[in-house]
Design an enzyme around this catalytic site. Structure first.
Site, short mmCIF file in Angstrom:
data_model
loop_
_atom_site.label_atom_id
_atom_site.label_comp_id
_atom_site.label_asym_id
_atom_site.label_seq_id
_atom_site.Cartn_x
_atom_site.Cartn_y
_atom_site.Cartn_z
N HIS A 456 0.87 -1.13 0.13
CA HIS A 456 0.17 0.22 0.09
C HIS A 456 0.44 1.35 -0.41
O HIS A 456 0.17 2.32 -0.33
CB HIS A 456 -0.82 0.17 0.48
CG HIS A 456 -1.92 0.73 1.42
ND1 HIS A 456 -2.32 1.61 0.23
CD2 HIS A 456 -3.13 0.33 1.01
CE1 HIS A 456 -3.81 1.93 0.04
NE2 HIS A 456 -4.70 0.46 0.54
N ARG A 457 1.80 1.05 0.21
CA ARG A 457 2.82 2.13 0.35
C ARG A 457 3.61 3.06 -1.32
O ARG A 457 3.77 3.84 -1.98
CB ARG A 457 4.96 2.50 0.15
CG ARG A 457 4.08 1.58 1.83
CD ARG A 457 6.26 1.34 2.49
NE ARG A 457 6.32 -0.02 1.80
CZ ARG A 457 7.28 -0.84 2.00
NH1 ARG A 457 7.98 -0.18 3.70
NH2 ARG A 457 7.59 -1.47 1.47
#
Length: 484
Positions: A456-457
């Site tokens: 999700h980064r």
């Protein structure tokens, strides 16, 4: 004698586990002859001999893990044993080493008139001291093998009761207290058992401190451990001392829970480390979709003009390539130290392969240039090499996006953990025929569930969903590529 140390195997590896010895002590080897097979965190490797000579020592047992630079094998030059004074050229026994008497006491006390007879021996050259292994004697004449000292167990005197108790000079209450102290002292002693017996006890989940030893000096035997594991009572073993667990003779003992402990070494340890780092470093999320692939499977079953066929796994990989081009973040990684997202110029597909040694991710070379049939052959070949443990470090570490086919195990899907250094991994579920809406009616169709785990980064939910649906659309209707 010189030692061959465990060499640096590259790729930052710091240790290796001994899998199988190809030589034994006393063997004569030649240059580059295979000595041992070792397992690193990357692959199985055979180490060749750096010189010719005779093996004088093996410094590690199979299953033992050594650090790079640790002594591995002892070498000696061929003929070194004979020249060291073990057996002279005339075949007579070698002279005794320093500190070993050449005759008994009566000879030592003999009259000095016998001294001239010993003079030739005193004038001869002093024999060289024979080098022997620790725990072994010198080489026996005519056998070529060292004499091994018998193992012995050092016993300690029984200290449970005092001398007064032995002659009946203390009261019954004091005797009971002395026996209680003796039992506590005995319980704190290290159980006497050979290494194979300890290993058997560990495999069966038996606490050696709770086993009565029936061997010499209270030594615990293999039969003692197995009897305790089976819940045998003292009555079964005779007087409660042949293998029964302590306390079992009174009927109050409980069986020890059986379990097996397996050392985590080599590939499994590296996989455990990588998965732990991935799970607790990257914030991972997942998206799922189930699609109808009946028409695609019908097309894959039909051979091409050259008679070749493509697998469904190869079709998934082919669908990933254009999808990654539309969503570059799916083929990227997060650089924690630099605080940057690195986008890879090309997709290096990695295929997760389950092997006896553990899970590996094998890189498929030049997947972007391969057609479906060629990709099918490449995946089969790289998977076979992985199961044999013969992948090179480059083939194990070069992928940028991973595909895992959990459907071969019959499951509908799963949430995979990211391969470290990647932003996405796609899991393929099993192909299942079930009722499905098709053209406004219910029909039996073949469907499959796709699951995408992502960092999700690097990707947000919209990007991950777009990438997954691009793959799904191509698998549902390959002709869609003509419109993109």
């Amino acid at each position: 004698m010189s030692d061959f140390k465990l060499p640096d195997l590259g790729e930052g590896l710091t240790e290796a586990t001994i899998v199988a010895w190809q030589v034994a002590v006393g063997d004569e080897v030649t240059l580059n002859q295979a000595l041992v097979e070792v397992e690193t965190a990357k692959a199985l490797v055979e180490l060749p001999s750096p010189r010719s000579g005779r093996i004088s020592a093996l410094h590690a047992a199979e299953g033992e893990t050594l650090a790079v630079g640790s002594p591995l094998i002892g070498f000696e030059e061929v003929g070194a044993v004979a020249s060291a004074g073990g057996v002279p050229a005339d075949g007579s026994p070698a002279a005794s080493s320093a500190g070993t008497p050449a005759a008994d006491d009566s000879t030592a006390d003999a009259p000095t008139a016998d001294a001239p007879a010993a003079a030739p021996v005193m004038k001869s050259a002093a024999p060289q001291r024979q080098q022997v292994l620790v725990g072994y004697g010198p080489v026996l004449p005519g056998t070529g093998r060292p004499r091994r000292r018998p193992r012995s167990f050092v016993t300690e005197p029984y200290v449970g009761r005092s001398a007064e108790a032995a002659v009946g000079e203390i009261s019954a209450g004091e005797v009971s207290a002395g026996e209680s102290t003796a039992r506590e002292t005995s319980a704190r002693e290290t159980p006497r058992a050979m290494p194979p017996v300890r290993r058997r006890a560990r495999d069966l989940g038996v606490d050696l401190a709770a086993v009565h030893g029936s061997g010499p000096a209270g030594r615990i035997l293999r039969a003692d451990v197995e009897a305790c594991a089976q819940g045998a009572t003292g009555a079964h073993g005779g007087a409660g001392t042949s293998g029964a667990c302590r306390g079992a003779s009174t009927g109050t003992g409980t069986n020890t829970r059986a379990s097996t402990r397996v050392p985590v070494t080599g590939l499994r340890r590296e996989t455990a480390r990588a998965m732990t780092d991935s799970a607790f470093t990257a914030p991972q999320a997942s998206v799922h979709t189930t699609i109808d692939v009946t028409d695609t499977l019908d097309r894959l079953r039909r051979p091409g003009r050259d008679g070749s066929k493509a697998s469904f796994l190869a079709a998934v990989c082919r669908a990933i390539l254009p999808a990654a081009a539309r969503t570059p973040s799916a083929n990227a990684r997060y650089d924690t130290e630099a605080g940057e997202i690195e986008h890879f110029a090309r997709v290096a597909l990695g295929i997760a392969v389950a092997t006896e040694r553990g899970l590996v991710v094998a890189t498929v070379p030049d997947a972007e240039e391969a057609d479906g049939a060629t990709l099918t052959e490449q995946i089969a070949a790289i998977a076979a090499t992985a199961r044999e443990g013969r992948l090179t470090p480059a083939e194990l570490t070069g992928s940028t996006l991973t595909v895992t086919n959990v459907g071969v195990f019959g499951v509908d899907g799963g949430v995979p953990i990211l391969n470290p250094g990647q932003s996405t991994i796609l899991a393929i579920g099993t192909l299942r025929t079930q009722p499905w809406e098709h053209r406004g009616a219910i029909a039996l169709r073949t469907v499959v569930t796709l699951t995408l785990s992502f960092d999700h980064r690097v990707l947000d939910g919209a990007e991950a969903s777009r990438f997954l649906m691009d793959v799904a659309d191509v698998l549902s209707d390959p002709a869609i590529l003509l419109t993109r």
